[in-house]
Design an enzyme around this catalytic site. Structure first.
Site, PDB file in Angstrom:
ATOM      1  N   ARG A 113      10.300  28.761  -4.413  1.00  0.00           N
ATOM      2  CA  ARG A 113       9.045  28.544  -3.688  1.00  0.00           C
ATOM      3  C   ARG A 113       7.852  28.350  -4.623  1.00  0.00           C
ATOM      4  NH1 ARG A 113       6.806  29.574   1.620  1.00  0.00           N
ATOM      5  NH2 ARG A 113       4.726  30.495   1.520  1.00  0.00           N
TER       6      ARG A 113
ATOM      7  N   ILE B 224       1.294  25.469   2.902  1.00  0.00           N
ATOM      8  CA  ILE B 224       2.709  25.834   2.915  1.00  0.00           C
ATOM      9  C   ILE B 224       2.822  27.047   3.830  1.00  0.00           C
ATOM     10  CG2 ILE B 224       2.410  27.213   0.801  1.00  0.00           C
ATOM     11  CD1 ILE B 224       5.320  26.708   0.130  1.00  0.00           C
ATOM     12  N   SER B 225       3.736  26.994   4.777  1.00  0.00           N
ATOM     13  CA  SER B 225       3.835  28.061   5.778  1.00  0.00           C
ATOM     14  C   SER B 225       4.287  29.382   5.169  1.00  0.00           C
ATOM     15  CB  SER B 225       4.820  27.658   6.882  1.00  0.00           C
ATOM     16  OG  SER B 225       4.328  26.589   7.643  1.00  0.00           O
ATOM     17  N   GLN B 226       3.903  30.456   5.811  1.00  0.00           N
ATOM     18  CA  GLN B 226       4.373  31.805   5.505  1.00  0.00           C
ATOM     19  C   GLN B 226       5.905  31.810   5.466  1.00  0.00           C
ATOM     20  OE1 GLN B 226       3.444  34.274   8.800  1.00  0.00           O
ATOM     21  NE2 GLN B 226       4.041  36.201   7.820  1.00  0.00           N
ATOM     22  N   PRO B 227       6.529  32.510   4.510  1.00  0.00           N
ATOM     23  CA  PRO B 227       7.997  32.532   4.441  1.00  0.00           C
ATOM     24  C   PRO B 227       8.658  32.899   5.763  1.00  0.00           C
ATOM     25  CG  PRO B 227       7.084  33.496   2.453  1.00  0.00           C
ATOM     26  CD  PRO B 227       5.923  33.241   3.369  1.00  0.00           C
TER      27      PRO B 227
END
Length: 220
Positions: free
Chosen positions: A45, A71-74
């Site tokens: 990531r 970038i989205s939260q995991p």
């Protein structure tokens, strides 16, 4: 990453951070699909965020990637990937390549990925990044994702990483029977939804929980 070589860009420390992300952020919140967890344990990531933010790559939240995108939260990446309920070899369309992180997770799950990004700068960077770290089988398109990818339809799954005010019918039209569309919907108040097309073409809708995504960019 597609290999296990130790490099400064993906070190043992980074792998430890990924393990920590899985054990502290994903499993406790109910992510059970081992294909998703294993994929996210392998995708580096930190290589998908700006250099100055790499120390925060595995934090429990979204991060800016430029051009007013994120970038989205995991956890959100994991939920959306799991909600597709796809198996290796199946075909998935991603609307909104962004930095390419969600793309890489889907590819690492063994899916055949088609991805569309409307912003040329992000599209070029994501394609170069994904190619450089071993995801050479992904099919890319730069353009308006609202039209889907008719030439390659139908898809076993469609995942949308930005929020339209209403679900474009074209996404449902391009789903294969028993396919699933995972999409955030709404302007000010958004929710994550899953649409499933049955064998007869009927659509079932499930609402998961409130979310906050960038808007799906409108272009002609």
């Amino acid at each position: 990453m597609k290999n296990d070589l130790e490099t400064p860009l993906d070190s043992g420390e980074h792998r430890a951070l990924r393990d920590q992300m899985i054990e502290q952020q994903l499993r406790p919140r109910g992510i059970e699909d081992e294909a998703v967890l294993e994929a996210m344990a392998r995708v580096p990531r930190q290589l998908f965020v700006p250099v100055e933010l790499r120390a925060m790559a595995y934090a429990d939240g979204p991060l800016p990637i430029g051009e007013d995108q994120t970038i989205s939260q995991p956890y959100i990446v994991a939920v959306m990937s799991e909600a597709l309920q796809l198996k290796p070899g199946q075909r998935v369309l991603e609307i909104g390549t962004g930095c390419g992180y969600q793309t890489a997770v889907l590819a690492e799950m063994g899916l055949k990925v088609y991805t569309i990004e409307v912003l040329p700068g992000l599209a070029d960077e994501a394609k170069s990044r994904l190619r450089s770290i071993g995801y050479g089988d992904v099919e890319f398109r730069t353009g308006n994702g609202r039209h889907g990818w008719l030439e390659e339809a139908p898809f076993d799954g469609i995942i949308v990483t930005a929020a339209p005010v209403a679900v474009p019918n074209v996404f449902l039209d391009q789903l294969a029977p028993e396919g699933r569309l995972v999409i955030p919907v709404g302007r000010w108040s958004q929710e994550l939804r899953v649409y499933r097309k049955d064998r007869d073409g009927c659509i079932e809708r499930q609402s998961l929980f409130p979310v906050r995504f960038v808007p799906l960019v409108k272009t002609p």
